[in-house]
Structure formats: structure tokens, C-alpha cells
Motif scaffolding. Structure first.
Motif, PDB file in Angstrom:
ATOM      1  N   THR A 157       0.820  -1.225   0.000  1.00  0.00           N
ATOM      2  CA  THR A 157       0.000   0.000   0.000  1.00  0.00           C
ATOM      3  C   THR A 157       0.850   1.270   0.000  1.00  0.00           C
ATOM      4  OG1 THR A 157      -0.175  -0.028   2.414  1.00  0.00           O
ATOM      5  CG2 THR A 157      -1.908  -1.161   1.172  1.00  0.00           C
ATOM      6  N   GLY A 158       2.162   1.130   0.127  1.00  0.00           N
ATOM      7  CA  GLY A 158       3.047   2.288   0.101  1.00  0.00           C
ATOM      8  C   GLY A 158       3.550   2.593  -1.299  1.00  0.00           C
ATOM      9  N   LYS A 159       4.353   3.636  -1.423  1.00  0.00           N
ATOM     10  CA  LYS A 159       4.817   4.075  -2.735  1.00  0.00           C
ATOM     11  C   LYS A 159       5.739   3.053  -3.394  1.00  0.00           C
ATOM     12  CE  LYS A 159       4.309   9.002  -1.774  1.00  0.00           C
ATOM     13  NZ  LYS A 159       4.973  10.303  -1.569  1.00  0.00           N
ATOM     14  N   VAL A 160       6.690   2.511  -2.642  1.00  0.00           N
ATOM     15  CA  VAL A 160       7.623   1.550  -3.225  1.00  0.00           C
ATOM     16  C   VAL A 160       6.916   0.231  -3.527  1.00  0.00           C
ATOM     17  CG1 VAL A 160       9.673   0.154  -2.791  1.00  0.00           C
ATOM     18  CG2 VAL A 160       9.671   2.573  -2.181  1.00  0.00           C
ATOM     19  N   GLY A 161       6.223  -0.322  -2.529  1.00  0.00           N
ATOM     20  CA  GLY A 161       5.540  -1.595  -2.736  1.00  0.00           C
ATOM     21  C   GLY A 161       4.472  -1.511  -3.807  1.00  0.00           C
ATOM     22  N   GLY A 162       3.770  -0.374  -3.857  1.00  0.00           N
ATOM     23  CA  GLY A 162       2.746  -0.198  -4.875  1.00  0.00           C
ATOM     24  C   GLY A 162       3.338  -0.150  -6.274  1.00  0.00           C
ATOM     25  N   ALA A 163       4.441   0.587  -6.447  1.00  0.00           N
ATOM     26  CA  ALA A 163       5.098   0.651  -7.751  1.00  0.00           C
ATOM     27  C   ALA A 163       5.614  -0.712  -8.168  1.00  0.00           C
ATOM     28  CB  ALA A 163       6.242   1.664  -7.706  1.00  0.00           C
ATOM     29  N   LEU A 164       6.158  -1.463  -7.215  1.00  0.00           N
ATOM     30  CA  LEU A 164       6.642  -2.811  -7.489  1.00  0.00           C
ATOM     31  C   LEU A 164       5.494  -3.696  -7.970  1.00  0.00           C
ATOM     32  CD1 LEU A 164       8.823  -4.910  -5.018  1.00  0.00           C
ATOM     33  CD2 LEU A 164       7.050  -5.911  -6.408  1.00  0.00           C
ATOM     34  N   ALA A 165       4.394  -3.692  -7.226  1.00  0.00           N
ATOM     35  CA  ALA A 165       3.264  -4.554  -7.567  1.00  0.00           C
ATOM     36  C   ALA A 165       2.678  -4.193  -8.924  1.00  0.00           C
ATOM     37  CB  ALA A 165       2.189  -4.458  -6.487  1.00  0.00           C
ATOM     38  N   ARG A 166       2.510  -2.905  -9.193  1.00  0.00           N
ATOM     39  CA  ARG A 166       1.957  -2.488 -10.478  1.00  0.00           C
ATOM     40  C   ARG A 166       2.867  -2.887 -11.627  1.00  0.00           C
ATOM     41  NH1 ARG A 166       0.374   1.822  -7.131  1.00  0.00           N
ATOM     42  NH2 ARG A 166       2.244   3.030  -7.645  1.00  0.00           N
ATOM     43  N   SER A 167       4.174  -2.851 -11.393  1.00  0.00           N
ATOM     44  CA  SER A 167       5.123  -3.260 -12.417  1.00  0.00           C
ATOM     45  C   SER A 167       4.975  -4.748 -12.721  1.00  0.00           C
ATOM     46  CB  SER A 167       6.553  -2.951 -11.966  1.00  0.00           C
ATOM     47  OG  SER A 167       7.493  -3.302 -12.951  1.00  0.00           O
ATOM     48  N   LEU A 168       4.862  -5.569 -11.694  1.00  0.00           N
ATOM     49  CA  LEU A 168       4.682  -7.006 -11.908  1.00  0.00           C
ATOM     50  C   LEU A 168       3.342  -7.309 -12.569  1.00  0.00           C
ATOM     51  CD1 LEU A 168       6.054  -8.443  -8.527  1.00  0.00           C
ATOM     52  CD2 LEU A 168       7.176  -8.540 -10.765  1.00  0.00           C
ATOM     53  N   LEU A 169       2.283  -6.654 -12.120  1.00  0.00           N
ATOM     54  CA  LEU A 169       0.959  -6.897 -12.679  1.00  0.00           C
ATOM     55  C   LEU A 169       0.900  -6.491 -14.152  1.00  0.00           C
ATOM     56  CD1 LEU A 169      -1.202  -5.648  -9.676  1.00  0.00           C
ATOM     57  CD2 LEU A 169      -1.038  -8.021 -10.485  1.00  0.00           C
ATOM     58  N   ALA A 170       1.615  -5.427 -14.511  1.00  0.00           N
ATOM     59  CA  ALA A 170       1.644  -5.001 -15.908  1.00  0.00           C
ATOM     60  C   ALA A 170       2.286  -6.052 -16.804  1.00  0.00           C
ATOM     61  CB  ALA A 170       2.399  -3.682 -16.033  1.00  0.00           C
ATOM     62  N   GLU A 171       3.164  -6.865 -16.214  1.00  0.00           N
ATOM     63  CA  GLU A 171       3.816  -7.954 -16.946  1.00  0.00           C
ATOM     64  C   GLU A 171       3.069  -9.271 -16.790  1.00  0.00           C
ATOM     65  OE1 GLU A 171       6.434  -7.632 -18.968  1.00  0.00           O
ATOM     66  OE2 GLU A 171       6.411  -5.462 -18.585  1.00  0.00           O
ATOM     67  N   LYS A 172       1.836  -9.194 -16.259  1.00  0.00           N
ATOM     68  CA  LYS A 172       0.978 -10.376 -16.078  1.00  0.00           C
ATOM     69  C   LYS A 172       1.577 -11.388 -15.111  1.00  0.00           C
ATOM     70  CE  LYS A 172      -1.646  -8.560 -19.234  1.00  0.00           C
ATOM     71  NZ  LYS A 172      -2.849  -7.786 -18.839  1.00  0.00           N
ATOM     72  N   MET A 173       2.375 -10.900 -14.152  1.00  0.00           N
ATOM     73  CA  MET A 173       2.949 -11.756 -13.132  1.00  0.00           C
ATOM     74  C   MET A 173       1.959 -11.894 -11.968  1.00  0.00           C
ATOM     75  SD  MET A 173       6.019 -12.713 -14.119  1.00  0.00           S
ATOM     76  CE  MET A 173       5.293 -12.874 -15.749  1.00  0.00           C
ATOM     77  N   PRO A 174       1.849 -13.085 -11.369  1.00  0.00           N
ATOM     78  CA  PRO A 174       0.933 -13.258 -10.232  1.00  0.00           C
ATOM     79  C   PRO A 174       1.476 -12.611  -8.967  1.00  0.00           C
ATOM     80  CG  PRO A 174       2.149 -15.285 -10.649  1.00  0.00           C
ATOM     81  CD  PRO A 174       2.517 -14.333 -11.756  1.00  0.00           C
ATOM     82  N   VAL A 175       0.640 -11.857  -8.288  1.00  0.00           N
ATOM     83  CA  VAL A 175       1.048 -11.097  -7.107  1.00  0.00           C
ATOM     84  C   VAL A 175       0.143 -11.451  -5.933  1.00  0.00           C
ATOM     85  CG1 VAL A 175       1.200  -8.786  -6.079  1.00  0.00           C
ATOM     86  CG2 VAL A 175       2.010  -9.173  -8.427  1.00  0.00           C
ATOM     87  N   ARG A 176       0.763 -11.680  -4.787  1.00  0.00           N
ATOM     88  CA  ARG A 176       0.030 -11.838  -3.530  1.00  0.00           C
ATOM     89  C   ARG A 176       0.250 -10.578  -2.698  1.00  0.00           C
ATOM     90  NH1 ARG A 176       1.770 -16.950  -0.862  1.00  0.00           N
ATOM     91  NH2 ARG A 176       0.266 -17.874  -2.306  1.00  0.00           N
ATOM     92  N   ALA A 177      -0.806  -9.846  -2.470  1.00  0.00           N
ATOM     93  CA  ALA A 177      -0.738  -8.626  -1.667  1.00  0.00           C
ATOM     94  C   ALA A 177      -0.774  -9.007  -0.193  1.00  0.00           C
ATOM     95  CB  ALA A 177      -1.895  -7.702  -2.003  1.00  0.00           C
TER      96      ALA A 177
END
Length: 293
Positions: A8-28
Motif C-alpha cells: 500500500t506504500g509508494k515503493v511496494g505499490g510501484a513494485l506490484a503495479r510493475s509485476l501486474l503489468a507484466e501479467k505476473m501473479p502477485v500476492r498482496a
């Protein structure tokens, strides 16, 4: 699956959005169940865990190909950093049980500093995770450019940047949080063994004068730098509610005196793409939006 703490923070959010944009599975990995809806809508698997709860963290990390650790920062720690040690113990126990294939841990410039200071919390984390025998990357970014958010009111209303970093023309290693998140996403997808350290700073080093010029451009009026005398720091921090200001004071000393820096002044560090002018412009734009709302 990539398990991301601090999402939910700036770094973690940018990381997650980057992975999701590459269709990578993410566990929040969330502490607050109220934020589940947002990340589930983005396509994330969900785990609820506190950073000081080894059992819930182990469950969140289980079966993950990669785990991103974003330790919470304690800006007014008790002597000996008991708050950080509590989190470190829980994270270490959880990772030891789950044993993910890869771990990227957000550390900091200065994790190898020779003197105790506020960043020693990350030194302790590196020591503990490095002893696990797992594939761990410690990402050491420079000073976050977004720290300038706290300078907006004075720059906007008084045309003044009051700087604890000094002298005003000294360039410091800084980095945009978006660059940190994107770099962490790339690191999670790399293959390595053992422990490694990755240093990260922006495309150019940044002085207080540079920050003032960026504010002037974004605000449309002159902004000058006023150096905050060191002898006033303790009183200022205590007036802000800090009970134990010495770690913060020593951290700033480290930057100013040069014993918090990358070993080769950043020549071997990875470089981000976002310049201080872009970050300041976005901060000022966001502050105007909030004021209008």
C-alpha cells in the motif's frame, strides 16, 4: 507467485503495479483488511499479516517464488532498536519456515555505516536475513526524493527551503520511490544464489540547491535555501514530538559528513531514470489537488 509486503506504500505499490503489468501473479500481503477490495480488483491474491507476526507472515510467504520485504520504519526508536528487532525476529522466522526461492529486502544506503544511527535498523535486518542461507538481495536505495514533500509548505508560502542536508551545494545520492519499486520488481525476476547487495540512486546526485531550483520551477516563484544550524536540531525534533532524536541526528550527520554514502560515491550503483525536477513537479501538483479538494 510474488508475495509483496508494504504494497500500500509508494515503493511496494510501484513494485506490484510493475509485476501486474507484466501479467505476473502477485500476492498482496496486507495488514489492513479494509484494503483488500482494491488489490483484489487489481487481480492480486490476498494474505493478511502483520510484520511482527511470524505465523501470519509464514502463511503469506508459503509457496511464493519470490518475496519482497519492506520493513516498517521507526523514526523515533527506543535505544537498542527494540521495535525493529521485534519485526526482524518475526520476518526471519517466517522466511526460515516458508523458504521462498528468492527474497528482495528493501534496505538503505548507510546500512554499512560505521556509526550507529537511524538507519542501523536496516543493518540489523541485513545481518539477520543474510544468515538464513537463502537467495537474498538487499536493495539499498539513496535518500528518497519524495522526502521533499515535507518542504512544500515553506517553499510555497515563504519561498524557503530549510535544509538539514548541508552544505547547500553538496550533491547527495537520491532516488525516486517509483524507480525503487521498478528496480525491486526486476530484481525479483532475476536468478542468483546467496546474498547480494544492489545499490540504487537517481540519474544525477541532488543538492539542496537543486531541490530549491526544482521547487522554484514547479511553483513559479523563487525559492532559496536556508541551512538549519545543527545546534538547533535536537530542539526542533523534540518540539515535533520526538523522544529520542539522537539516531535521526546521527543519520543526518552521516549524510553531511560523508560516512553515509555508497562506497565508491555511486559509480557502481544502478541508476534510476526519474529526475528530481519530475518528482518535485508531481509533489507540487498533488498538493494543489488536495488543496482544491
Amino acid at each position: 507467485m510474488y508475495a509483496i509486503t508494504g504494497i500500500t506504500g509508494k515503493v511496494g505499490g510501484a513494485l506490484a503495479r510493475s509485476l501486474l503489468a507484466e501479467k505476473m501473479p502477485v500476492r498482496a500481503v496486507l495488514r489492513d483488511a479494509a484494503k483488500v477490495t482494491e488489490w483484489r480488483a487489481r487481480g492480486c491474491d490476498i494474505a493478511i499479516a502483520d510484520m511482527d507476526d511470524a505465523a501470519s507472515l509464514a502463511a503469506a510467504f508459503r509457496d511464493a517464488d519470490g518475496v519482497f520485504i519492506l520493513p516498517p520504519s521507526e523514526f523515533d526508536p527506543e535505544p537498542g532498536f527494540p521495535e525493529a528487532r521485534h519485526v526482524i525476529d518475526a520476518v526471519t522466522e517466517a522466511l526460515s519456515e516458508a523458504r521462498p526461492a528468492r527474497i528482495v529486502c528493501l534496505s538503505t544506503i548507510g546500512a554499512d555505516a560505521p556509526h550507529e544511527n537511524l538507519l542501523t535498523q536496516r543493518t540489523l535486518m541485513e545481518e539477520a536475513l543474510g544468515a538464513l542461507g537463502l537467495a537474498v538481495t538487499f536493495l539499498r536505495p539513496g535518500w528518497f526524493m519524495e522526502n521533499a514533500q515535507w518542504d512544500i509548505p515553506a517553499a510555497r508560502d515563504e519561498g524557503m527551503l530549510r535544509s538539514f542536508l548541508q552544505p547547500a551545494d553538496k550533491p547527495f545520492a537520491m532516488i525516486a520511490t517509483q524507480d525503487v519499486g521498478h528496480t525491486a520488481a526486476a530484481l525479483l525476476r532475476e536468478d542468483w544464489s546467496g546474498t547480494r547487495i544492489v545499490e540504487l540512486e537517481g540519474p544525477a546526485r541532488v543538492s539542496p540547491n537543486d531541490i530549491a531550483r526544482a521547487f522554484a520551477a514547479a511553483l513559479g516563484h523563487p525559492v532559496s535555501v536556508e541551512i538549519v544550524p545543527r545546534e538547533t536540531w535536537e530542539g526542533i525534533f523534540r518540539a515535533q514530538g520526538t523522544r529520542n532524536p539522537q539516531p535521526r541526528i546521527r543519520m543526518i550527520d552521516g549524510f553531511n559528513e560523508g560516512w553515509i554514502d555508497f562506497a565508491d560515491q555511486g559509480r557502481a550503483a544502478r541508476k534510476g531514470a526519474i529526475a528530481i525536477e519530475s518528482v518535485i513537479a508531481e509533489l507540487v501538483k498533488a498538493s494543489r489537488g488536495k488543496a482544491a479538494a
